[in-house]
Design an enzyme around this catalytic site. Sequence first.
Site, PDB file in Angstrom:
ATOM      1  N   ASP A   3      40.860  46.407  39.754  1.00  0.00           N
ATOM      2  CA  ASP A   3      41.313  47.492  40.619  1.00  0.00           C
ATOM      3  C   ASP A   3      40.106  48.249  41.188  1.00  0.00           C
ATOM      4  O   ASP A   3      39.374  48.905  40.443  1.00  0.00           O
ATOM      5  CB  ASP A   3      42.199  48.448  39.815  1.00  0.00           C
TER       6      ASP A   3
ATOM      7  N   SER B 159      49.926  54.404  40.609  1.00  0.00           N
ATOM      8  CA  SER B 159      48.802  55.088  41.233  1.00  0.00           C
ATOM      9  C   SER B 159      48.937  56.591  40.978  1.00  0.00           C
ATOM     10  O   SER B 159      48.892  57.014  39.821  1.00  0.00           O
ATOM     11  CB  SER B 159      48.736  54.755  42.723  1.00  0.00           C
TER      12      SER B 159
ATOM     13  N   HIS C  27      44.549  46.858  43.080  1.00  0.00           N
ATOM     14  CA  HIS C  27      45.364  48.022  42.715  1.00  0.00           C
ATOM     15  C   HIS C  27      46.853  47.692  42.667  1.00  0.00           C
ATOM     16  O   HIS C  27      47.602  48.294  41.908  1.00  0.00           O
ATOM     17  CB  HIS C  27      45.106  49.147  43.718  1.00  0.00           C
TER      18      HIS C  27
END
Length: 740
Positions: free
Chosen positions: A684, A609, A716
Amino acid sequence: MMKINQWLIAGMMAMANMTGFSVESKAQQPENLKQFTLEDLNFGGKNYHNMSAKNRFTTWWGDELVRLDQDKCYIVNKKTGKETELFTLDEANKWMGTDNNNKLRSLYYAKFPYTDKSLVLLSPKGKKVLLNFKTRQIEWQISTDKTSELEWNAHSRAMAYTEAGGYNLFIRDSMGNDIALSTDASRDILYGQSVHRDEFGYHKGTFWSPDGQKLAFTRMDQSMVTDYPLVDIPDAEWTPQDGESRIATLASEKYPMAGEAMHKVTIGIFDLQTKQTVYLKAGDPTDRYFTNPAWSPDSKTIYLFELNRDQNDCKLVSYDAKTGEKKAELYRETDEKYVEPQHPIMFLPWDDSKFILQSQKDGFNHLYLIAQKGRLVKQLTSGKWVVMDVIGFDCKHKSIIIASNELNPLQRNLYLVNVKTGKRTLIDDNGMGYHFGEASASGAYILDRYSTPTTPRNIAIADCKTQKTTRYFTAEDPWKGYNIPEYKSGTIKAADGVTDLYYRMVLPIGFDPGKKYPTIIYVYGGPHAHNVDASWHWGSRSWETYMAQKGYLLFILDNRGSENRGKDFEQTTFRHLGFNEVNDQMEGVKYLKSLPYIDADRMGVHGWSFGGFMTINLMTTHPEVFKVGVAGGPVIDWKWYEVMYGERYMDTPQSNPEGYATSGLLQKAKNLKGKLQIIIGGNDPVVLPQHALTFIKKCIEEGTQPDYFVYPGEPHNMRGHQSTHLHERISQYFDDFLKR
């Protein structure tokens, strides 16, 4: 400069002027110790449960502590820790008259909602039941069939829910009657859901009043928000007999990108007595945030923090819950960068004319005592440390129970704060480590769950009157008998030459300072997160242990911009995400290169991320340093990220084009030299696939060669056992290209 202080005794740890400390978990060396697998260490692994520190599941029944097991409930003696059986699962099913098809399967989720009644709230299949475990009779029940429950209220015994598979919001009252609060819900218009992309402290969208007679709820109109085209693919085992299309279908996500149209939120209030709904008359919701709803103790007033789209002007406003009319603006805070309200106000249980407000306007998150009409009574806490949470109130002694890092930036400790004097009293078990507290109904007792760098889990019961603790549970080391590495912590200076940054180092198993080792930097680096703290193994992720077993050295540094270090520390990244963060991480690299056992020619980096963004940023900003990287779910260009988060830290692309240009990674694709693997979830909804795909497209144009892997249908983060597959893939990539 590196600085490491040795782990001190508890009395010394209480000194507030400590700046750093370290304890080393020495590796176990005997050759007959067992080796870890990813099935042991990864949270999706088949043996992960057995390799985690054992726990005790508990809940408060007033000021009585109840332990919950699969098959039994126990009352815990708060002075001795001794347990007495309360009732069993078989007994509960017998008293409820459930059969094999709808019987309760576990007592782990039992709740005791009334401090003065022997009632337990249970949820056998299709029902919600209040069972009197003393009389062995059902006192109340309703059906929960065809509902997606949002929130139940103990006072009115009414339940807010959405229809199963649908969007409309309903209340099922205590008699089982259904009341529709909406009729126009759809993908475009959502009711009772968490809004603003779960920012500003949101995690739900329904808020019962203290008397249970009114429900505040969110209405989010996202019809103006762009659809992002995610795709669902059919099952790999599809056959014509399935009756479903073998063609992939659209699974669009409403996604407000920075600088684009954002959704509009309004707050409704439904009254169970009048069966009427009013909406708060807060004005045009366009480009505004309404956050952290809170009720007055008399259920007549509701409070909101209201924030402009720039997120630099925040107001606390009160509204009449009966009419929706605005009553007063009680508080206003502005900042040249941003204000970020994360916590609703909390009224003092013993004085409903005053409430607690949290703000970091003096540079650190602290508590302020405010009179009901908005007058500042006083600042309750202050200092260069952070109030991390308000856990509850000790009503008898008129104190607030908080968690803070006053003792040390890496710690989380529990304190009583006397409202009259401001005196703070440490109340946790030993003053060391990382503590999470849970207060009893009156706040007379606190359940203290914690770990230290060398302790996997302890649970204690703190008595707020005597300020003494009783050790209730000590978990055995689940890794006993395994060959574990050495975990260390210390500090280096940030790129500004002044600020201390904390790191964790995991040494290879069988570490020999005379050898040189391949090194992996694990990074996150973004807001609202940290990697290094004084919990077990200094907060180490189990994957680090797995890689240390393979002969790698792991290094993890919390750069400026991460959490729990104050406003200036966090806001240094404003309008230029990835700049100071990379500079700080490179100070970590400089420190690593000063160590004789680091192989500077075999340095890798990995993150997910924001950490994926940092991984690619580091590899393309300093391509001569990093030989291998694995970037998971990486942000590539902040103009493709969501409004709430992106604009807080970067402003809009229209107002900060230079910042977006220099923070973006596309222009750096040409710099890639090392081996880079990008991994994403195919669906995602947080960091959209567009990020990775566009970076790959740019690399093709520039002639650079990243690798790419997708988990089809995954969000995600990878779910279940796929996470084990993911970490095997990450590990294998470093084995293939860094270790040799």
